[in-house]
Scaffold this motif. Structure first.
Motif, PDB file in Angstrom:
ATOM      1  N   GLU A 141       0.849  -1.186   0.000  1.00 39.87           N
ATOM      2  CA  GLU A 141       0.000   0.000   0.000  1.00 39.87           C
ATOM      3  C   GLU A 141       0.889   1.242   0.000  1.00 39.87           C
ATOM      4  OE1 GLU A 141      -2.733  -0.033   3.276  1.00 39.87           O
ATOM      5  OE2 GLU A 141      -3.150  -2.170   3.001  1.00 39.87           O
ATOM      6  N   GLU A 142       0.416   2.280  -0.671  1.00 41.65           N
ATOM      7  CA  GLU A 142       1.204   3.508  -0.756  1.00 41.65           C
ATOM      8  C   GLU A 142       1.479   4.098   0.620  1.00 41.65           C
ATOM      9  OE1 GLU A 142       0.584   6.577  -3.705  1.00 41.65           O
ATOM     10  OE2 GLU A 142      -0.707   5.169  -4.789  1.00 41.65           O
ATOM     11  N   ARG A 143       0.517   4.047   1.499  1.00 40.19           N
ATOM     12  CA  ARG A 143       0.720   4.631   2.830  1.00 40.19           C
ATOM     13  C   ARG A 143       1.776   3.879   3.629  1.00 40.19           C
ATOM     14  NH1 ARG A 143      -2.479   2.232   7.099  1.00 40.19           N
ATOM     15  NH2 ARG A 143      -3.629   0.457   6.272  1.00 40.19           N
ATOM     16  N   ARG A 144       2.068   2.663   3.261  1.00 40.55           N
ATOM     17  CA  ARG A 144       3.137   1.899   3.907  1.00 40.55           C
ATOM     18  C   ARG A 144       4.467   2.041   3.158  1.00 40.55           C
ATOM     19  NH1 ARG A 144       1.022  -1.398   7.873  1.00 40.55           N
ATOM     20  NH2 ARG A 144      -1.195  -1.863   7.653  1.00 40.55           N
ATOM     21  N   LEU A 145       4.379   2.306   1.859  1.00 40.67           N
ATOM     22  CA  LEU A 145       5.600   2.432   1.063  1.00 40.67           C
ATOM     23  C   LEU A 145       6.347   3.724   1.346  1.00 40.67           C
ATOM     24  CD1 LEU A 145       7.541   1.685  -1.251  1.00 40.67           C
ATOM     25  CD2 LEU A 145       5.948   2.854  -2.795  1.00 40.67           C
ATOM     26  N   TRP A 146       5.653   4.856   1.401  1.00 36.38           N
ATOM     27  CA  TRP A 146       6.330   6.144   1.485  1.00 36.38           C
ATOM     28  C   TRP A 146       7.229   6.279   2.706  1.00 36.38           C
ATOM     29  CZ3 TRP A 146       6.891   7.362  -3.023  1.00 36.38           C
ATOM     30  CH2 TRP A 146       5.868   7.386  -3.954  1.00 36.38           C
ATOM     31  N   PRO A 147       6.826   5.855   3.880  1.00 38.61           N
ATOM     32  CA  PRO A 147       7.786   5.941   4.999  1.00 38.61           C
ATOM     33  C   PRO A 147       9.037   5.097   4.768  1.00 38.61           C
ATOM     34  CG  PRO A 147       5.559   5.614   5.843  1.00 38.61           C
ATOM     35  CD  PRO A 147       5.495   5.443   4.355  1.00 38.61           C
ATOM     36  N   LEU A 148       8.896   3.964   4.102  1.00 36.11           N
ATOM     37  CA  LEU A 148      10.065   3.130   3.815  1.00 36.11           C
ATOM     38  C   LEU A 148      10.922   3.734   2.706  1.00 36.11           C
ATOM     39  CD1 LEU A 148       8.502  -0.461   3.811  1.00 36.11           C
ATOM     40  CD2 LEU A 148       9.656   0.717   5.675  1.00 36.11           C
ATOM     41  N   ALA A 149      10.278   4.150   1.627  1.00 38.61           N
ATOM     42  CA  ALA A 149      11.010   4.661   0.469  1.00 38.61           C
ATOM     43  C   ALA A 149      11.725   5.972   0.777  1.00 38.61           C
ATOM     44  CB  ALA A 149      10.074   4.837  -0.718  1.00 38.61           C
ATOM     45  N   TRP A 150      11.168   6.782   1.670  1.00 37.13           N
ATOM     46  CA  TRP A 150      11.828   8.023   2.080  1.00 37.13           C
ATOM     47  C   TRP A 150      12.738   7.784   3.276  1.00 37.13           C
ATOM     48  CZ3 TRP A 150      11.659  13.013   0.166  1.00 37.13           C
ATOM     49  CH2 TRP A 150      10.763  13.239  -0.866  1.00 37.13           C
ATOM     50  N   GLY A 151      12.281   6.985   4.209  1.00 35.48           N
ATOM     51  CA  GLY A 151      13.002   6.831   5.474  1.00 35.48           C
ATOM     52  C   GLY A 151      14.350   6.156   5.358  1.00 35.48           C
ATOM     53  N   VAL A 152      14.439   5.087   4.584  1.00 32.00           N
ATOM     54  CA  VAL A 152      15.708   4.366   4.466  1.00 32.00           C
ATOM     55  C   VAL A 152      16.768   5.245   3.786  1.00 32.00           C
ATOM     56  CG1 VAL A 152      16.831   2.353   3.448  1.00 32.00           C
ATOM     57  CG2 VAL A 152      14.633   2.086   4.598  1.00 32.00           C
ATOM     58  N   PRO A 153      16.506   5.858   2.617  1.00 29.21           N
ATOM     59  CA  PRO A 153      17.529   6.723   2.014  1.00 29.21           C
ATOM     60  C   PRO A 153      17.866   7.944   2.856  1.00 29.21           C
ATOM     61  CG  PRO A 153      15.917   6.111   0.369  1.00 29.21           C
ATOM     62  CD  PRO A 153      15.380   5.656   1.696  1.00 29.21           C
ATOM     63  N   LEU A 154      16.874   8.525   3.517  1.00 27.28           N
ATOM     64  CA  LEU A 154      17.167   9.693   4.338  1.00 27.28           C
ATOM     65  C   LEU A 154      17.968   9.329   5.586  1.00 27.28           C
ATOM     66  CD1 LEU A 154      13.905  11.811   3.997  1.00 27.28           C
ATOM     67  CD2 LEU A 154      16.163  12.253   3.005  1.00 27.28           C
ATOM     68  N   THR A 155      17.798   8.129   6.095  1.00 23.80           N
ATOM     69  CA  THR A 155      18.626   7.671   7.218  1.00 23.80           C
ATOM     70  C   THR A 155      20.077   7.506   6.780  1.00 23.80           C
ATOM     71  OG1 THR A 155      16.727   6.566   8.213  1.00 23.80           O
ATOM     72  CG2 THR A 155      18.917   5.870   8.960  1.00 23.80           C
ATOM     73  N   VAL A 156      20.279   6.916   5.607  1.00 23.31           N
ATOM     74  CA  VAL A 156      21.639   6.793   5.064  1.00 23.31           C
ATOM     75  C   VAL A 156      22.233   8.180   4.836  1.00 23.31           C
ATOM     76  CG1 VAL A 156      22.990   5.979   3.091  1.00 23.31           C
ATOM     77  CG2 VAL A 156      21.191   4.541   4.045  1.00 23.31           C
ATOM     78  N   THR A 157      21.430   9.104   4.324  1.00 24.09           N
ATOM     79  CA  THR A 157      21.884  10.474   4.091  1.00 24.09           C
ATOM     80  C   THR A 157      22.278  11.151   5.398  1.00 24.09           C
ATOM     81  OG1 THR A 157      20.438  10.620   2.173  1.00 24.09           O
ATOM     82  CG2 THR A 157      21.224  12.686   3.090  1.00 24.09           C
ATOM     83  N   ALA A 158      21.495  10.939   6.432  1.00 25.27           N
ATOM     84  CA  ALA A 158      21.824  11.517   7.740  1.00 25.27           C
ATOM     85  C   ALA A 158      23.153  10.963   8.263  1.00 25.27           C
ATOM     86  CB  ALA A 158      20.710  11.250   8.736  1.00 25.27           C
TER      87      ALA A 158
END
Length: 166
Positions: A141-158
């Protein structure tokens, strides 16, 4: 969304945010050292931005390709999924890093791979296991995808932008 589309978004954000953070650290290092902005600074910034754009585009395409190969993530056991995600990470990192780095005078492809592989090896297994946990029949579901798709790369970026890493 399908698994291919989910991995396409992961590849897009992994090709966008971590390279930008690496380039920001490079430019910031020059700024800290007081390098004059009159000595080709604009050229280097435009080169880095074009490399970032290529990484984003190729990262999306590679993400979609590895997502198609994966299909339904629940078809594999968790350890096998982890192993498969590491192989996908290596493929994604080599192709995306080489393509983005090749913009930098072709020899940059080697450095692009050296920068992309750690990012991919850190992000893909985490995303794969989380995606597997929340997807059903190869769909998420999109509502479950967006936190994963944004969260994992942004954590690596941090982590890249972390002041402890010099």
């Amino acid at each position: 969304m399908t698994t291919a589309e989910a991995y396409a978004w992961l590849g897009t954000f992994l090709g966008l945010f971590p390279p930008f953070a690496i380039f920001a650290r490079i430019v910031g290092g020059f700024y800290e050292r007081g390098v004059s902005t009159s000595h080709g600074f604009l050229f280097w910034c435009l080169l880095l931005l074009s490399m970032n754009a290529v990484c984003c585009y190729v990262g999306r395409r590679m993400g979609r390709a590895v997502g198609r190969k994966l299909g339904d993530p629940r078809a594999f056991s968790s350890p096998l999924m982890l192993l498969f995600s590491l192989m996908m990470a290596v493929a994604w990192g080599v192709v995306t890093g080489a393509a983005g780095g090749a913009v930098g005078f072709v020899v940059g492809a080697v450095f692009g791979v050296m920068c992309a592989l750690p990012v991919a090896l850190a992000a893909f297994p985490v995303f794969a296991l989380l995606h597997r946990a929340v997807s059903r029949d190869g769909m998420i579901e999109e509502r479950r995808l967006w936190p994963l798709a944004w969260g994992v790369p942004l954590t690596v970026t941090a982590l890249i932008l972390s002041p402890w890493i010099k």
